[in-house]
Design a protein around this motif. Sequence first.
Motif, PDB file in Angstrom:
ATOM      1  N   MET A  64       0.813  -1.212   0.000  1.00 39.13           N
ATOM      2  CA  MET A  64       0.000   0.000   0.000  1.00 39.13           C
ATOM      3  C   MET A  64       0.850   1.267   0.000  1.00 39.13           C
ATOM      4  SD  MET A  64      -2.877   1.296   2.745  1.00 39.13           S
ATOM      5  CE  MET A  64      -4.165   0.187   2.180  1.00 39.13           C
ATOM      6  N   LEU A  65       2.031   1.225   0.596  1.00 41.62           N
ATOM      7  CA  LEU A  65       2.827   2.431   0.837  1.00 41.62           C
ATOM      8  C   LEU A  65       3.059   3.283  -0.420  1.00 41.62           C
ATOM      9  CD1 LEU A  65       4.432   4.115   2.911  1.00 41.62           C
ATOM     10  CD2 LEU A  65       6.427   2.717   2.357  1.00 41.62           C
ATOM     11  N   PRO A  66       3.613   2.746  -1.515  1.00 42.29           N
ATOM     12  CA  PRO A  66       3.859   3.618  -2.672  1.00 42.29           C
ATOM     13  C   PRO A  66       2.594   4.173  -3.304  1.00 42.29           C
ATOM     14  CG  PRO A  66       4.275   1.313  -3.226  1.00 42.29           C
ATOM     15  CD  PRO A  66       4.079   1.375  -1.745  1.00 42.29           C
ATOM     16  N   ARG A  67       1.499   3.385  -3.287  1.00 47.52           N
ATOM     17  CA  ARG A  67       0.240   3.867  -3.859  1.00 47.52           C
ATOM     18  C   ARG A  67      -0.358   4.975  -2.994  1.00 47.52           C
ATOM     19  NH1 ARG A  67      -2.153   0.126  -7.289  1.00 47.52           N
ATOM     20  NH2 ARG A  67      -3.646   1.802  -7.708  1.00 47.52           N
ATOM     21  N   ALA A  68      -0.261   4.819  -1.681  1.00 50.80           N
ATOM     22  CA  ALA A  68      -0.774   5.842  -0.771  1.00 50.80           C
ATOM     23  C   ALA A  68       0.023   7.133  -0.914  1.00 50.80           C
ATOM     24  CB  ALA A  68      -0.708   5.344   0.672  1.00 50.80           C
ATOM     25  N   ARG A  69       1.344   6.988  -1.034  1.00 50.02           N
ATOM     26  CA  ARG A  69       2.196   8.167  -1.192  1.00 50.02           C
ATOM     27  C   ARG A  69       1.860   8.895  -2.497  1.00 50.02           C
ATOM     28  NH1 ARG A  69       7.469   6.111  -0.255  1.00 50.02           N
ATOM     29  NH2 ARG A  69       7.253   6.673   1.931  1.00 50.02           N
ATOM     30  N   LEU A  70       1.615   8.125  -3.555  1.00 46.22           N
ATOM     31  CA  LEU A  70       1.268   8.712  -4.841  1.00 46.22           C
ATOM     32  C   LEU A  70      -0.042   9.490  -4.764  1.00 46.22           C
ATOM     33  CD1 LEU A  70       1.814   8.979  -7.885  1.00 46.22           C
ATOM     34  CD2 LEU A  70       0.615   6.809  -8.202  1.00 46.22           C
ATOM     35  N   LEU A  71      -1.049   8.911  -4.099  1.00 39.26           N
ATOM     36  CA  LEU A  71      -2.346   9.574  -3.980  1.00 39.26           C
ATOM     37  C   LEU A  71      -2.231  10.873  -3.180  1.00 39.26           C
ATOM     38  CD1 LEU A  71      -4.659   6.486  -3.338  1.00 39.26           C
ATOM     39  CD2 LEU A  71      -4.771   8.043  -5.300  1.00 39.26           C
ATOM     40  N   ILE A  72      -1.499  10.833  -2.082  1.00 36.10           N
ATOM     41  CA  ILE A  72      -1.327  12.026  -1.251  1.00 36.10           C
ATOM     42  C   ILE A  72      -0.593  13.118  -2.028  1.00 36.10           C
ATOM     43  CG2 ILE A  72      -0.216  12.959   0.811  1.00 36.10           C
ATOM     44  CD1 ILE A  72      -2.711  11.326   1.397  1.00 36.10           C
TER      45      ILE A  72
END
Length: 304
Positions: A64-72
């Motif tokens: 989840m980490l890279p996808r969450a960072r991208l969304l933020i």
Amino acid sequence: MDIKQLRIFLNVAETGSFSDAAKRLNVTQPALSRQIRLLEEDSGSPLFIRTGRGVRLSEAGEKMLPRARLLIEEMERLRMDMTAFAGELHGRVRLGLPPSVGSVLAGPVVERFHRDYPNVKLRVTQLLSGALQESLLNGRLDIGILFEGNVSPALRSQPLWSERLFFITTPHERWQGVEMIDYADCLSHPFILPGPKHGLRDVLEQAARKIDKRLNVVVEAESLAVQMELVCRGLGCTILSFEACKNHIDAGRLIAIPIINPDIERVCSLVWSRDYSLTRATHEMADVITEIAGVMFSSTPKET
């Protein structure tokens, strides 16, 4: 699953602690824990593994980490762009420069950008090319300068200028009257250079292999300032652009001898991630860098 929960998730991941993340976000720990629990229920998997020292990401959390960072990051870019259209340019630009470029370009670029866009928060980071590229890929930097040949396909690049590299050494009498030096002859001397992950080292290694030679590296120095100090002390030679050593050359501590057979050059490029769209503020920074580089460096490669 919402943006607030993803922000909390990122802060816990960065701090490795629920209590530290709660302090950073100025919320109570129970409230933070509840949001993480709701996020885990939404995702269907535990995102953290509790340890004696705090928490670490689970396999699902790592995914989840890279996808969450991208969304933020995209939400932040959208907010800054919408704010910019409402009036003066605001926002944030995180610029990364390798040491040899930063020592020459950072001053005029920051001075010009801050003058033209005083409401934009600017952070300038100096990193070796390997770490700089990684920071661009994971979204910790918005834009940077790297040397071609060392640029990931996941980055977009725009050539800025090409620079010739010189044999840099102390002004010993043995070099009096020497106007140029073959690359093969350079390689017979001890070198002080950055480590293998650095773009400069990669350029020199490739050029050495083409003439069936090897670099004799006696000291690896990951700091340009340390590299220069050691060369000034006569502990070895190095290869750099003239601009990177200009202050030492002007002071008579070092000399720069052109390298031939072959000429050693590298192309400096403006780079940014294909996964993160540029904000208006970052576009303006790119324009400032391109303009100033065009004035400062006369040898500008054609775009391909």
